[in-house]
Design an enzyme around this catalytic site. Structure first.
Site, PDB file in Angstrom:
ATOM      1  CG  HIS A  93      -4.677  -1.226   9.449  1.00 55.27           C
ATOM      2  ND1 HIS A  93      -4.152  -2.338   9.311  1.00 55.27           N
ATOM      3  CD2 HIS A  93      -4.948  -0.481   8.183  1.00 55.27           C
ATOM      4  CE1 HIS A  93      -3.842  -2.288   7.683  1.00 55.27           C
ATOM      5  NE2 HIS A  93      -4.176  -1.267   7.260  1.00 55.27           N
TER       6      HIS A  93
ATOM      7  CG  HIS B 183      -2.490   3.078   5.638  1.00 53.50           C
ATOM      8  ND1 HIS B 183      -3.667   3.266   5.692  1.00 53.50           N
ATOM      9  CD2 HIS B 183      -2.198   1.562   5.251  1.00 53.50           C
ATOM     10  CE1 HIS B 183      -4.374   2.250   5.494  1.00 53.50           C
ATOM     11  NE2 HIS B 183      -3.679   1.121   5.496  1.00 53.50           N
TER      12      HIS B 183
ATOM     13  CD  GLU C 130      -3.146  -0.905   2.054  1.00 52.19           C
ATOM     14  OE1 GLU C 130      -3.963  -0.359   1.752  1.00 52.19           O
ATOM     15  OE2 GLU C 130      -2.888  -1.160   3.480  1.00 52.19           O
TER      16      GLU C 130
ATOM     17  CG  HIS D  17      -8.241  -0.365   4.743  1.00 51.94           C
ATOM     18  ND1 HIS D  17      -7.634  -0.358   3.567  1.00 51.94           N
ATOM     19  CD2 HIS D  17      -6.870  -0.582   5.481  1.00 51.94           C
ATOM     20  CE1 HIS D  17      -6.433  -0.615   3.562  1.00 51.94           C
ATOM     21  NE2 HIS D  17      -6.189  -0.797   4.760  1.00 51.94           N
TER      22      HIS D  17
HETATM   23 ZN   LIG Z   1      -3.983  -0.874   5.023  1.00 52.04          ZN
END
Ligand SMILES: [Zn+2]
Length: 269
Positions: A130, A128, A109, A199
């Site tokens: 979660h 990024h 990602e 996500h």
């Molecule tokens: Zn992710």
């Protein structure tokens, strides 16, 4: 002569050009040069802090724009954030091609980072996560608005990225290519945070430490808002004026929190 014959038999000059351009396409990008050790230390500390604060788990990643070249960014090889060291930091171009991959595993990602850097010249760090408490706000109709003094930056709005409609035929949940990364960057627009439905989120900042503060505060605000919703009744959110004042204060006094978080996160060193 058929069109296919033309395609299969280019003139000698064109054949040479084609070979040269395909070689260029395969060549890794050139490094923007060495990075100050203090900047790398911040990047490592950012990963460790977000793991220690419960924002990152075994996955998720932190990047910073290369200090000498806005067309490069720095990010760990695919590694659990709590275990990242300076030796794990790699350099990428904005198409998310590694400069010097060797045999290292890289994050699928990473396009989240490269595509946001392309469209947001003001952004110098991307995270990024979660982040668990934010997930409910990506799958319900309740907007994630600031209820705590640490979340002033959220007053600008928190968009939701719906990957299902981002690219035709999309069935997965991961932002694993440039088209999906670009769609996410478009959803983020000029904001600090975009939720990724089911996500996690992507959080940006004008510098690495600010992005880390925002990622932690987004998780804290999501947790507190969830509790407030459970208690019930109308929610008394921060006003725009309160949010602006508290964001300025949070930025001005942040070094205290950064030093504490860093010390806790790096204590195993
Ligand atoms: Zn992710």
């Amino acid at each position: 002569m058929q069109a296919s014959d033309v395609m299969s038999s280019p003139p000698p000059g064109l054949a040479l050009l084609t070979t040269q351009s395909s070689l260029r396409a395969q060549a890794p990008p050139i490094s923007a040069g060495p990075v100050d050790a203090a900047a790398i230390e911040d990047l490592v500390a950012g990963s460790r802090i977000l793991a220690d604060q419960g924002v990152l788990d075994a996955s998720g990643h932190v990047s910073m724009r290369h200090p000498q070249n806005p067309n490069r960014y720095l990010m760990s090889r695919a590694q659990a954030p709590a275990l990242v060291t300076a030796e794990d930091i790699m350099e990428f171009d904005l198409d998310s091609n590694p400069v010097d991959r060797r045999d290292r595993e890289i994050f699928a990602e990473r396009f989240i980072h490269g595509e946001i850097y392309k469209v947001r010249p003001d952004v110098r760090a991307v995270i990024h996560t979660h982040s668990p408490a934010v997930i409910p706000f990506g799958v319900t109709q309740v907007p994630l608005k600031p209820v705590h003094q640490s979340g002033g930056f959220l007053v600008a709005g928190v968009p939701i990225f719906e990957i299902r409609s981002a690219v035709p035929g999309q069935t997965g949940m991961l932002v694993r290519n440039a088209a999906l990364g670009n769609a996410l960057a478009e959803a983020l627009a000029d904001k600090a945070v975009v939720l990724m439905r089911g996500h996690g989120n992507a959080v940006v900042g004008p510098d690495l430490r600010t992005a880390v503060r925002r990622a932690v505060s987004t998780e804290v605000n999501a947790r507190l808002l969830t509790i407030a919703l459970q208690i019930g009744g109308p929610i008394n959110y921060l006003s725009a004026e309160e949010a602006a004042a508290m964001e300025a204060l949070a930025a001005a006094t942040y070094s205290r929190a950064w030093e504490l978080w860093k010390k806790k996160a790096m204590r195993s060193e």
